[in-house]
Design a protein around this motif. Sequence first.
Motif, PDB file in Angstrom:
ATOM      1  N   HIS A 212       0.818  -1.218   0.000  1.00 25.01           N
ATOM      2  CA  HIS A 212       0.000   0.000   0.000  1.00 25.01           C
ATOM      3  C   HIS A 212       0.848   1.263   0.000  1.00 25.01           C
ATOM      4  O   HIS A 212       0.325   2.363  -0.195  1.00 25.01           O
ATOM      5  CB  HIS A 212      -0.959   0.003   1.193  1.00 25.01           C
ATOM      6  N   LEU A 213       2.148   1.089   0.249  1.00 28.53           N
ATOM      7  CA  LEU A 213       3.048   2.251   0.221  1.00 28.53           C
ATOM      8  C   LEU A 213       3.982   2.194  -0.990  1.00 28.53           C
ATOM      9  O   LEU A 213       4.841   3.059  -1.154  1.00 28.53           O
ATOM     10  CB  LEU A 213       3.887   2.283   1.510  1.00 28.53           C
ATOM     11  N   GLU A 214       3.790   1.148  -1.805  1.00 29.45           N
ATOM     12  CA  GLU A 214       4.693   0.968  -2.953  1.00 29.45           C
ATOM     13  C   GLU A 214       4.659   2.159  -3.893  1.00 29.45           C
ATOM     14  O   GLU A 214       5.691   2.567  -4.434  1.00 29.45           O
ATOM     15  CB  GLU A 214       4.319  -0.322  -3.711  1.00 29.45           C
ATOM     16  N   ARG A 218       7.763   4.184  -5.185  1.00 32.49           N
ATOM     17  CA  ARG A 218       8.025   4.312  -6.630  1.00 32.49           C
ATOM     18  C   ARG A 218       8.182   5.776  -7.021  1.00 32.49           C
ATOM     19  O   ARG A 218       9.101   6.141  -7.770  1.00 32.49           O
ATOM     20  CB  ARG A 218       6.894   3.645  -7.416  1.00 32.49           C
ATOM     21  N   TRP A 221      11.430   7.002  -5.843  1.00 33.25           N
ATOM     22  CA  TRP A 221      12.512   6.424  -6.645  1.00 33.25           C
ATOM     23  C   TRP A 221      12.629   7.124  -8.008  1.00 33.25           C
ATOM     24  O   TRP A 221      13.717   7.487  -8.456  1.00 33.25           O
ATOM     25  CB  TRP A 221      12.261   4.927  -6.827  1.00 33.25           C
ATOM     26  N   LEU A 222      11.472   7.328  -8.637  1.00 33.90           N
ATOM     27  CA  LEU A 222      11.488   7.883  -9.992  1.00 33.90           C
ATOM     28  C   LEU A 222      11.666   9.396 -10.027  1.00 33.90           C
ATOM     29  O   LEU A 222      12.283   9.921 -10.938  1.00 33.90           O
ATOM     30  CB  LEU A 222      10.190   7.505 -10.731  1.00 33.90           C
ATOM     31  N   LEU A 239      12.334  -2.264  -4.076  1.00 38.97           N
ATOM     32  CA  LEU A 239      10.960  -2.355  -3.545  1.00 38.97           C
ATOM     33  C   LEU A 239       9.937  -2.200  -4.674  1.00 38.97           C
ATOM     34  O   LEU A 239       8.981  -2.977  -4.776  1.00 38.97           O
ATOM     35  CB  LEU A 239      10.766  -1.230  -2.517  1.00 38.97           C
ATOM     36  N   SER A 240      10.167  -1.223  -5.529  1.00 36.38           N
ATOM     37  CA  SER A 240       9.233  -0.973  -6.635  1.00 36.38           C
ATOM     38  C   SER A 240       9.222  -2.132  -7.627  1.00 36.38           C
ATOM     39  O   SER A 240       8.196  -2.409  -8.243  1.00 36.38           O
ATOM     40  CB  SER A 240       9.613   0.306  -7.385  1.00 36.38           C
ATOM     41  N   PHE A 241      10.386  -2.786  -7.796  1.00 33.16           N
ATOM     42  CA  PHE A 241      10.472  -3.909  -8.729  1.00 33.16           C
ATOM     43  C   PHE A 241       9.760  -5.150  -8.185  1.00 33.16           C
ATOM     44  O   PHE A 241       9.178  -5.918  -8.942  1.00 33.16           O
ATOM     45  CB  PHE A 241      11.947  -4.246  -8.998  1.00 33.16           C
ATOM     46  N   LEU A 242       9.844  -5.347  -6.866  1.00 26.36           N
ATOM     47  CA  LEU A 242       9.389  -6.627  -6.314  1.00 26.36           C
ATOM     48  C   LEU A 242       7.989  -6.611  -5.709  1.00 26.36           C
ATOM     49  O   LEU A 242       7.245  -7.588  -5.827  1.00 26.36           O
ATOM     50  CB  LEU A 242      10.384  -7.110  -5.235  1.00 26.36           C
ATOM     51  N   VAL A 243       7.645  -5.515  -5.032  1.00 18.63           N
ATOM     52  CA  VAL A 243       6.390  -5.518  -4.256  1.00 18.63           C
ATOM     53  C   VAL A 243       5.226  -5.043  -5.122  1.00 18.63           C
ATOM     54  O   VAL A 243       5.353  -4.044  -5.840  1.00 18.63           O
ATOM     55  CB  VAL A 243       6.541  -4.604  -3.012  1.00 18.63           C
ATOM     56  N   PRO A 244       4.094  -5.766  -5.066  1.00 25.36           N
ATOM     57  CA  PRO A 244       2.949  -5.321  -5.886  1.00 25.36           C
ATOM     58  C   PRO A 244       2.355  -4.027  -5.344  1.00 25.36           C
ATOM     59  O   PRO A 244       2.379  -3.799  -4.129  1.00 25.36           O
ATOM     60  CB  PRO A 244       1.946  -6.468  -5.731  1.00 25.36           C
ATOM     61  N   ASP A 245       1.819  -3.219  -6.240  1.00 25.12           N
ATOM     62  CA  ASP A 245       1.162  -1.973  -5.817  1.00 25.12           C
ATOM     63  C   ASP A 245      -0.267  -2.319  -5.400  1.00 25.12           C
ATOM     64  O   ASP A 245      -1.147  -2.499  -6.241  1.00 25.12           O
ATOM     65  CB  ASP A 245       1.173  -0.976  -6.981  1.00 25.12           C
ATOM     66  N   ASN A 247      -2.265  -0.417  -3.905  1.00 19.19           N
ATOM     67  CA  ASN A 247      -3.145   0.752  -4.004  1.00 19.19           C
ATOM     68  C   ASN A 247      -4.021   0.715  -5.251  1.00 19.19           C
ATOM     69  O   ASN A 247      -5.032   1.409  -5.296  1.00 19.19           O
ATOM     70  CB  ASN A 247      -2.313   2.033  -4.041  1.00 19.19           C
ATOM     71  N   PHE A 276       0.894 -10.638 -12.766  1.00 21.60           N
ATOM     72  CA  PHE A 276       1.655 -10.679 -11.511  1.00 21.60           C
ATOM     73  C   PHE A 276       1.581 -12.067 -10.891  1.00 21.60           C
ATOM     74  O   PHE A 276       2.596 -12.602 -10.403  1.00 21.60           O
ATOM     75  CB  PHE A 276       1.116  -9.627 -10.527  1.00 21.60           C
TER      76      PHE A 276
END
Lengths: 293, 258
Positions: A212-214, A218, A221-222, A239-245, A247, A276
């Motif tokens: 929920h915080l991805e 992201r 990061w970006l 984190l952005s690569f591995l964890v699903p968003d 939200n 995913f």
Amino acid sequence: MFESLFRIRAIARNTLTEALRQKVLNILLLFGVIAIVSGFLFANFTLAEQFKFLKDFSIGAMSVFGLLIALMGTAQLLPNEIENRTIYTILAKPVRRSEFLIGKYCGMLALLATTMLLMSIVFVGVILTKERLMINAELRDAQGTNAEMQAMANENIKQIHKEARDPRLIQAILLTYAKLAVVAGLALLISTFATSAIFTVATTFMVYIIGHLESVARAAWLTGGSEVNFAAKIFLGVLSFLVPDMNIYNVIDEIIAGSAVPWSHTLNVLSYTGIFLLILMSVAILIFNEREL
Amino acid sequence: MNWYRHRTAIWLALILAAWGTLKVCWEQGIERREAELRFHGYTINRDLRDQLGQGMMLGLLSGFRGVVADFVWLMVTNSWQDKQWFRVKSMVDLSTTLQPRFIPFWDLGGWHLAWNASVDRRNNRDEPNELRRLKEERYWINEGKKIYERGAENNPDSFEIWRSLGLLNDQKLHDYRAAAEAYAHAAAVPGAPVFLERFPGYMLEKAGDDAAALEVYKRLWYLPRDHKVPQFGYDKVEERIRALEAKLKVPREKRVFP
């Protein structure tokens, strides 16, 4: 190919039967109580508020109980099989590890689908009862009044119908199911290398919260620029690569709030979920194939 | 190096790198689309955490934004009953931040402040100074107006908030031109009740601009519609046109009803 599918189906059916025998569906009783109570608790609020509360609490209860089933149920799948040593009997037969894992996951998806379907039936029942009661109240209040008051009552009845028979709720239920499928997938992946069910439950829940915080990670990061240091950037990137968003499933709240969510958007989110899950299963199979049992 | 021994790790790294890239792009696309659909209501920060408290923040982080917003709204109702107007205001702000697309939060929130709070402060028996009471009344009316304005900005496709803003400008601020403008916005929203189309005319009449009001009614009169449909209220439009043409002494040849 077909033989493989038959084997997967057999394992999935067995997983579903076992879960049902554990009286998982008793949770539905609790759900029913919550849905019914929330439906009649807020009678002093406006029509729109009452329906929103009912939908929010019911879909929320579906999510909570579904999350519990997905977490607890999936986390126990592999440890139970290993502890009871039944996995050795199964894998001694011409069953690949990948088929075993996919079968288990499909069984869990079937369990989640069953519980979601039953909860949805209770939900629809409660919402239709609420609709009937509210319409009766409107008609009762409008009896013997002037034409203007009756026109107002008719408008309210139209509004009640619109709120109670909102086809967008199907989108909300589908997205809730997709979210739970992701949680179950994550739990299964983690359980392929975890040593205990508790570890799986705790880690999956943590990933769920981080999910929920991805979007925040992201964005940092970006677009963080020089404000984010190099080490933090690497961490946020991983984190952005591995964890699903997670939200992206918040669109459920928008549906309940009355926003028009296009089906194309829902299908986009469902496609993301599908891909995913494929990746999750591929990684889980790779790890499970290497695991020493 | 024995590649065969490390094949799982290599496969894992390849799959995750490929998927990670696709995933980030896909999520960015979904986020952009949600922004277009105006679904982005809040950002998680310390302010939000302080206002919500730990329990509700956990609910928010677990994906139960709607339920959290409902609980906050229940607090609005409780604070309203206790006449804690600053608490009502902060809770209305919070619930509309969490769910900016739920119209009743804006509509009722603005009403609590502009009507309930202002009247309560106006009739405050503990304040002997009438000027101060009037000042407080005006303060809450303006707070309500701000809620409506923010609501309209977040929900341009909602006629309800524009209608409420029109009502506030009319009945509380007596700014009839602003009311006419708000009602015109409300009437222009697809799906708005047709009676709202006449309201800018009524407001302009109240503002004393009879010529502009007549133009509004004339524009309605010449719309290609069946004038006999009672919902359009053409009997009222005709009545106003006749009255204004007489009042403004419009030459017979230029009148809609000579």
